[in-house]
Design a protein around this motif. Structure first.
Motif, PDB file in Angstrom:
ATOM      1  N   TYR A   1       1.238  -1.090 -16.519  1.00 29.49           N
ATOM      2  CA  TYR A   1       1.008   0.263 -16.015  1.00 29.49           C
ATOM      3  C   TYR A   1       0.985   0.843 -15.433  1.00 29.49           C
ATOM      4  N   ALA A   2       0.713   0.125 -14.523  1.00 24.16           N
ATOM      5  CA  ALA A   2       0.412   1.020 -12.411  1.00 24.16           C
ATOM      6  C   ALA A   2       2.085   0.606 -12.206  1.00 24.16           C
TER       7      ALA A   2
ATOM      8  N   GLY B   1       1.609   4.174 -12.372  1.00 19.19           N
ATOM      9  CA  GLY B   1       1.584   4.604 -11.121  1.00 19.19           C
ATOM     10  C   GLY B   1       0.133   4.493 -11.477  1.00 19.19           C
ATOM     11  N   LEU B   2      -0.775   5.273 -10.617  1.00 19.02           N
ATOM     12  CA  LEU B   2      -2.367   5.396 -10.651  1.00 19.02           C
ATOM     13  C   LEU B   2      -2.954   5.496 -12.261  1.00 19.02           C
ATOM     14  N   GLU B   3      -2.280   5.967 -13.126  1.00 22.75           N
ATOM     15  CA  GLU B   3      -3.039   6.477 -14.915  1.00 22.75           C
ATOM     16  C   GLU B   3      -3.770   5.515 -15.486  1.00 22.75           C
ATOM     17  N   TYR B   4      -3.890   3.945 -14.982  1.00 18.98           N
ATOM     18  CA  TYR B   4      -3.487   3.251 -15.795  1.00 18.98           C
ATOM     19  C   TYR B   4      -5.567   3.285 -15.373  1.00 18.98           C
ATOM     20  N   LEU B   5      -6.076   4.509 -14.605  1.00 21.03           N
ATOM     21  CA  LEU B   5      -7.394   4.004 -13.752  1.00 21.03           C
ATOM     22  C   LEU B   5      -8.098   4.873 -14.959  1.00 21.03           C
TER      23      LEU B   5
ATOM     24  N   ILE C   1       5.742   4.028  -7.093  1.00 23.52           N
ATOM     25  CA  ILE C   1       4.561   4.121  -7.568  1.00 23.52           C
ATOM     26  C   ILE C   1       4.158   5.496  -6.664  1.00 23.52           C
TER      27      ILE C   1
ATOM     28  N   SER D   1      -9.880  -3.318 -11.422  1.00 23.96           N
ATOM     29  CA  SER D   1      -8.384  -2.689 -11.299  1.00 23.96           C
ATOM     30  C   SER D   1      -7.996  -2.326  -9.656  1.00 23.96           C
TER      31      SER D   1
ATOM     32  N   VAL E   1      -5.111  -3.872  -9.027  1.00 23.55           N
ATOM     33  CA  VAL E   1      -3.788  -4.266 -10.502  1.00 23.55           C
ATOM     34  C   VAL E   1      -3.193  -2.718  -9.189  1.00 23.55           C
ATOM     35  N   VAL E   2      -2.969  -2.707  -8.207  1.00 24.57           N
ATOM     36  CA  VAL E   2      -1.784  -1.902  -7.761  1.00 24.57           C
ATOM     37  C   VAL E   2      -0.569  -2.687  -6.584  1.00 24.57           C
TER      38      VAL E   2
ATOM     39  N   ALA F   1       1.311  -5.229  -8.458  1.00 21.07           N
ATOM     40  CA  ALA F   1       2.369  -4.374  -8.865  1.00 21.07           C
ATOM     41  C   ALA F   1       3.026  -4.125  -8.163  1.00 21.07           C
TER      42      ALA F   1
END
Lengths: 901, 122
Positions: free
Chosen positions: A62-63, A67-71, A234, A290, A293-294, A297
């Motif tokens: 997702y990330a 980007g950060l939307e997975y948060l 990202i 989380s 995650v980034v 990614a």
């Protein structure tokens, strides 16, 4: 590199370990040593089933893509947990006090134990969860595949669907073993909860390990990561506020409504206080999950070859770096995520399917209700086991049919929005007493269908379940019905579009229908119990504070028993405890007596439920409520019967009133009759008394003595005759007369009567006219009685005919089967006004020529004729007094009974 | 002595008994058995005392008494009412209508004679 067979072996060992942990926990719980099994930590870790394989692997993907939307997926639950006292605390309290077994049970129970609602929620949950379960199978299978393809031996990849089948079968076995050990939802699944808590640790450790390796092993710490982020796409992905808010909302809703989340959060909750720990610990867990995650990614994007699946970076990065053991750990993390989700989801869904679909069906299919309790228990367990297998089978079939299509990647959010449809009915149900079952059912249905149409079906892609044509032009070419542009709203993100329409239509329908419908009694009671669940908090208002509760109980009891009865009962109870007033101590004894008293009025189940509501503030089970519902049904039927009864009563009352009026008339007649008899008796007795006193005088001349003795004799006879007549009349009126039916010649009977009447006094010159030949008619009747009537008529004529030369004509004839005899004299007759009265008792018209007879003669004649099946009537307009006697030639035997009616 | 008694009674045997008793007392008894002309009969005969039966052919003793009392000349004439209906109700209604005394049938011979004596002091 880890050989594939070692991977399989590690998996098996891991699963074996889970079995052991679960088994040990169950044993511990069975021995009552629950202890740390119920710690807040275990509770918090069990909540981690929120993080499925989709989040474990998918968050990185997702990330990498957005980007950060997975948060947002973590933000929603964090908000719900931090604000736990708003909704969660109430849900948990209701769940415990109402013994809720699942989210379907919660909704169904809230809206009056509505089975329709249970089924709707179950359907939504199953439809939304099936692809989700398929997704877990896919992730496990994929990760197996990654390992297999990555092995240097070039180990042939086993058939994917065969792998998935093995996984599904194993999970089914595990879930059945630990998910259906006991029935009552209050006995929690300690083993399962313990196992998923362990898995939560495994997946957290795995993800952290991979993250640490990536940041410090692959990259050069945080600064390098920051630089890589800056260089990667990202950093360019703009924040979309609409999607952020929408996704946060959906994930917040899902954490409340996902069946598996409801299971661990509400059903498995053993202590409300665990929530306060979870409120910070679970967000912390999510934060840790989380955190890397980034980094994973961006490192994956930069290190791995272009086109590598970012969903598998967690696994492929360690593999690519030659870290076999770390990859193994990552694999176990993903495996844990997938299995824990599938196990709990299967338990929750199976409970719902079994309780709301299978059991009601089974109960309605077989007549006569449940058999022995043990029997049903076995049946429920069996039905749950089959349901678990069915749920997993559905997931597997979905996985095979979808062929692991790319659409699965988005299925997580789609499922979230699907179960979020339950939110309005749930939140409305616990905060708004006006919410009704009809509103909830319609709202859920509308929301569910909208979700299906706008999001679920289009998710299969163009040419999937919906044709490309429908997607671009709408069904039948109706533009405003396009699934992803309802009512012409275009350009919106499909998810937001579906979120907006499904939830607003759902909520609107729910609220407006609720406003226009009225809840039933059970529903109303449940609504009260749900919305005001904290008002009866046993912790806040314990038994020791008797006063306040006694007052509540009194208020309730007055509503049921009536004010006087209730106050009397409470006063007596208080008196027995040595207290003045109406409020006794609420001792268990008192409560028990009150419950029995109430049970007498409303039935035991209702009484129990009410006492529980008001006094204990908890423990109204589903069974209690069903009993209440069935009692309410019985009361309804009973009241219908009562209505019928009351109509009957009204009818009876009318009949009684009529009968009473008749009796009053009869009573008046009886008084008049007695008064008349008294008079008739006193008159001859007066003469008898007077002359007998005179006769006591010894100086009375002999001829006077003789004369007066004669008077006494005559008056005695008169008295006797009066009494005879009265008795005769009484017998005749009651139709108790025994008829002596004989064959005779009418002529003979008339002659006999004329002869008998000839000594009637006063002796007068009297002429009789008869037609002898006409009189020769054979008659079969009670001849003595008929002669009695004739004598009466002849002597009446002799006594009362006021003509100077009295004459009487007797005419007899036969007409068909009847004989008619007329007696007509030449006097002035009976005045018209009196003609109606002459057949009544004591209807003597004049006393001028009384020579015995008390006015009962014609009354007796009328009764005799009735007994003989004939009549006697006055014939007006014949000159003199005229009577007509009519009777059947043959008196039918057995007519007495009919005549008596 | 020789008081004049008018006896209005339709039962011949009762009338005969009363006549015998009063004859023995040396009173003069006139009998009448019809209710219809009883009032004229009383006024014409102008007796010292009237014995009146309630149930009479032609007219009831009650009506006769009421009629009689309307005439001031006969307002105080002693009237003994006889009735075979001995209830208290009957007695009250008769006394209301102006009866001097009321006696239920059957009566004791001594009693009726004594009552009549009291009603007409010498």
């Amino acid at each position: 590199m880890v050989p594939f067979n070692i991977l399989v072996a590690v998996c098996l060992v891991y699963v074996g370990l889970l079995f052991l942990v679960a088994f040990a926990a169950e044993r511990r719980a069975e021995r009552g040593r629950v202890g740390w099994l119920r710690s807040p930590l275990v509770y918090t870790l069990s909540l981690s089933i929120y993080c499925t394989a989709w989040t474990f692997y998918g968050a990185v993907g997702y990330a990498a893509r957005s980007g950060l939307e997975y948060l947002t997926i973590y933000l929603g639950p964090t908000l719900v947990l931090i604000g736990w006292w708003v909704i969660l605390r109430k849900l948990v309290r209701i769940g415990r006090s109402q013994r809720v077994t699942s989210i379907a049970d919660l909704i169904s129970s809230r809206y009056g134990k509505s089975n329709v609602l249970g089924v709707i929620v179950t359907v939504i949950a199953v439809v939304a969860a099936t692809p989700y379960i398929a997704l877990q199978l896919q992730s496990v299978t994929l990760s197996f595949g990654v390992f297999a393809s990555g092995t240097p031996e070039g180990w042939a990849l086993p058939d994917q669907s065969a792998t998935a089948l093995w996984v599904a079968g194993g999970l089914t076995l595990f879930t059945i073993l630990f998910g259906t050990r006991n029935l009552d939802a209050n006995e929690r699944h300690h083993g399962v909860v313990m196992a998923i808590a362990l898995e939560a640790v495994v997946k957290l450790v795995a993800l952290l390990a991979v993250g640490i390796f990536v940041v410090w092993g692959v990259a050069d710490g945080w600064s390098d990561i920051a630089a890589r982020v800056h260089a990667s796409p990202i950093a360019d992905w703009p924040l979309q506020p609409g999607r952020w808010i929408g996704l946060t909302f959906v994930s917040a809703a899902a954490v409340l409504t996902l069946p598996r989340m409801f299971q661990v959060m509400v059903v498995e909750n053993s202590d409300e206080r665990h929530l306060s720990t979870a409120s910070w610990a679970f967000p912390l867990y999510l934060l840790l999950m989380s955190l890397f995650v980034v980094p994973i990614a961006v490192v994956g994007l930069s290190e791995l070859p272009e086109g590598a699946n970012p969903d598998l970076f967690v696994l492929t990065l360690p593999l690519a770096e030659g870290q076999g053991k770390l990859a193994m750990l990552a694999f176990l993390g993903g495996f844990s995520s997938a299995t824990s989700m599938v196990i709990v989801a299967a338990i929750a869904l199976a409970t719902m399917v079994s309780n709301h679909v299978v059991m009601p069906l089974w109960l309605s299919l077989r007549e006569g209700g449940a058999r022995a309790p043990g029997d049903v228990r076995g049946l429920v367990l069996m039905s749950r086991r089959i349901s678990i297998a069915a749920v997993l089978a559905l997931g597997y079939i979905y996985y095979v049919l979808s062929g692991g299509s790319a659409a699965l990647a988005a299925i997580g959010l789609i499922a979230f929005l699907g179960v979020a449809q339950i939110l309005p009915a749930m939140v409305g149900g616990i905060f708004w007493r006006g919410a009704t079952g009809t509103g909830a059912a319609l709202g859920l249905t509308v929301g569910f269908l909208t979700w299906l149409y706008t999001l679920y079906l289009p998710s299969f892609g163009e040419g999937g379940l919906l044709s490309a044509r429908i997607l671009s032009e709408g069904p039948w070419g109706i533009g405003w019905l396009r699934p992803q542009a309802l009512f012409g709203i275009e350009g919106l993100d499909p998810l937001l579009h579906a979120l907006f329409w499904s939830l607003s239509l759902n909520t609107f329908t729910f609220v407006s229908v609720s406003l226009f419908t009225f809840p039933g009694p059970v529903e109303r009671m449940q609504g009260l119990a749900f919305v005001n669940v904290f008002d009866h908090d046993p912790g806040a208002r314990g038994w020791s504070r008797g006063g306040a509760e006694a007052e509540d109980l009194l208020t309730m009891a007055q509503g049921i028993l009536g004010a006087d009865q209730a106050q009397g009962f409470f006063e007596a109870e208080a008196g027995a405890q040595g207290k003045a007033g109406f409020l006794p101590e609420t001792t268990p004894d008192f409560i028990e007596r009150l419950e029995r008293r109430l049970a007498g009025a409303v039935g035991s189940a209702t009484a129990h439920a009410m006492i529980a509501q008001f006094a204990v503030g908890a423990a109204v089970s589903a069974q209690d409520l069903m009993a209440v519902a069935s009692e309410a049904q019985q009361i309804l039927e009973y009241s219908t019967q009562l209505e019928a009864k009351s109509e009957e009563l009204a009818r009876t009352a009318r009949q009684l009133t009529e009968a009473n009026d008749k009796l009053k008339d009869l009573s008046v007649q009886k008084d008049a009759f007695l008064s008349q008899i008294s008079h008739e008796l006193r008159t001859p007795m007066t003469s008898i008394r007077a002359f007998s006193e005179i006769l006591k005088d010894p100086d009375l001349p002999a001829e006077m003595q003789k004369k007066y003795a004669g008077v006494i004799h005559d008056e005695t006879i008169r008295l006797t005759r009066l009494l005879d007549d009265l008795l005769d009349l009484s017998v005749l009126e009651n139709r108790k007369v025994k008829l002596d039916v004989k064959v005779a010649n009418l002529h003979d009977l008339i002659s006999k009567a004329v002869q008998a009447a000839s000594n009637t006094r006063p002796e007068r010159q009297f002429t009789l006219h008869r037609d002898y030949p006409a009189e020769h008619i054979p008659v079969i009747t009670d001849t003595d009685r008929l002669v009695q009537v004739f004598i009466n008529l002849v002597s009446n004529a002799r006594k009362y005919c006021d003509a100077e030369r009295p004459e009487l004509s007797i005419n007899a004839r036969q007409r068909g089967g009847r004989i008619i005899v007329d007696f007509i004299d030449n006097g002035s007759g009976i005045p018209k006004a009196s003609q109606r009265l002459i057949f009544e008792k004591f209807a003597r018209l004049t006393d001028t020529a009384r020579a015995g007879g008390a006015g009962l003669g014609l009354a007796i004649c009328r009764e005799i004729m009735a007994n003989l099946g004939g009549t006697i009537a006055y014939l007006p307009g014949q000159g003199g007094a005229a009577f007509r006697v009519s009777l059947p030639v043959r008196r039918e035997v057995g007519v007495e009974a009919a005549a008596a009616e | 002595m020789g008081r004049h008694v008018l006896l209005i009674e339709d039962e011949p045997h009762i009338a005969e008994a009363i006549r015998f008793l009063l004859d023995r007392e040396g009173w003069v008894v006139t009998s009448h058995s019809d209710g219809a002309d009883a009032v004229e009969m009383i006024k014409r005969a102008s007796p010292d005392i009237v014995i009146l039966d309630l149930l009479l052919p032609g007219r009831s003793g009650h009506e006769i008494l009421t009629d009689l009392r309307v005439d001031p000349a006969f307002a105080t004439l002693p009237v003994l009412v006889l009735s075979a209906r001995g209830s208290a109700d009957t007695r009250a209604r008769v006394e209301q209508a102006g009866a001097s005394r009321f006696m239920a049938k059957p009566f004791a011979n001594d009693e009726i004679v004594a009552t009549l004596r009291q009603m007409t002091p010498a």
